[in-house]
Write an enzyme that holds these catalytic residues in place. Sequence first.
Site, PDB file in Angstrom:
ATOM      1  N   THR A  39      21.481   0.816  46.619  1.00 19.68           N
ATOM      2  CA  THR A  39      21.712   0.646  45.181  1.00 19.68           C
ATOM      3  C   THR A  39      22.605   1.756  44.643  1.00 19.68           C
ATOM      4  O   THR A  39      23.535   1.506  43.862  1.00 19.68           O
ATOM      5  CB  THR A  39      20.374   0.626  44.433  1.00 19.68           C
ATOM      6  OG1 THR A  39      19.562  -0.430  44.931  1.00 19.68           O
ATOM      7  CG2 THR A  39      20.590   0.435  42.940  1.00 19.68           C
ATOM      8  N   HIS A  52      24.564  -0.078  35.718  1.00 17.78           N
ATOM      9  CA  HIS A  52      26.016   0.135  35.771  1.00 17.78           C
ATOM     10  C   HIS A  52      26.564   0.565  34.410  1.00 17.78           C
ATOM     11  O   HIS A  52      27.340   1.530  34.320  1.00 17.78           O
ATOM     12  CB  HIS A  52      26.720  -1.132  36.231  1.00 17.78           C
ATOM     13  CG  HIS A  52      28.207  -1.108  36.019  1.00 17.78           C
ATOM     14  ND1 HIS A  52      29.061  -0.449  36.874  1.00 17.78           N
ATOM     15  CD2 HIS A  52      28.981  -1.625  35.034  1.00 17.78           C
ATOM     16  CE1 HIS A  52      30.311  -0.577  36.421  1.00 17.78           C
ATOM     17  NE2 HIS A  52      30.275  -1.287  35.320  1.00 17.78           N
ATOM     18  N   CYS A  99       7.197   9.025  31.028  1.00 17.30           N
ATOM     19  CA  CYS A  99       7.308  10.015  29.945  1.00 17.30           C
ATOM     20  C   CYS A  99       5.985  10.686  29.625  1.00 17.30           C
ATOM     21  O   CYS A  99       5.958  11.820  29.138  1.00 17.30           O
ATOM     22  CB  CYS A  99       7.890   9.355  28.691  1.00 17.30           C
ATOM     23  SG  CYS A  99       6.742   8.253  27.811  1.00 17.30           S
TER      24      CYS A  99
END
Length: 379
Positions: A39, A52, A99
């Site tokens: 990837t 991307h 997070c």
Amino acid sequence: MRAAVLHGFGDLRVDEVPDPEVGPGEVLIDVSCVQPSVTECMLIAGEPIALHRRLAEALADGPVRFGGHEFCGVVGAVGAGVRRYRPGDRVTAVETLTCGRCAACRHDRADACGRPEFLGFTRPGALAERVVVPESAVVPIPAGVSATAGAAIQPLAGALHAHALAAVAPGESVLVLGAGVMGLLAVQVARRGNAGLVAVSGRSPAKLALARRFGADLVIDATTDGTEGEHPVLTAILAATGGVGADVVVETAGGSPGHGLSGVDTLELAARCARRGGRVVGVSVLPDGAPAPLGLLRERAVSLLHPRSGAGGYSPSGTVFTQALRLVARSDVDVESLVTHQLTGIEAIPEAVRMTRDKTRYGAINPAQVRLGAGWGQP
């Protein structure tokens, strides 16, 4: 220190960069072995897959530290408050960093974190001499696991996620499309995970021989002719299952033909090979906008599933990464046989990326690995 820096799509260089600083709750790891993932290589080349656009936006502002979530190393230093690790420990790290603050994390559903970071993608990774990660992402590597295997553990964790998501019941048939690294890992996990018939398809005689060694009951040469114009894999799996189809199909073959992969038609093949009411697990990285056979999936009541990333946990006693390492340590899964190309030194990273982008040309199975200077010692 030196690290891989992406100056533009297709332009990866090894540059001098500032040494990373270790903050509270963080661990500095001296990298012993790293491999660029397929990837990452696709994104480095500029292919329009997931992340991307985010990478393109970052490159618009200048060169970017990119890549390096499949690695292992030795702890060099720890920040304030770190209790579980000390210098000299052999470790790897999870690529998905949650997070810890959003609603999902506060309710003990870190797999649904709304603001995750990704090591090597959204923060500097281990295509470098050193990397800093949160203590929560660090995973200890047990005795008996080599640096070669330690750097290759993340794909095995992905194969375990795929198998768990498919919920393979005892005796169910599993067809793996593709005999690359993810396919061969999926075969081993299925063989150890209660599957009945384990079938695999591929085009490389050498990789299919490995699949047979790893316990595949049925090895299908995808280059042969099928029956009455049908795909040879469909013909073979229907014959092996009395015309029913596979309970589970793990699709690992799709992706850019420029990387030696099979394009975008493998998802439809997977849907045709699955039995009515079966499951397809999509592991391969297909381009944004790739067609999906939604009508066929609906008609056959076939579920399309995508495994999550990160360590994750299915048991209070361990994560998927710790389980993957257990499997390697006790020789239940062989990852070292998949590592066919190893280079030495940080300057070899661009070459490793080139080799991994075109594994067919180089005869590689696993991504090419790069060994760095951090002392690993013996397993």
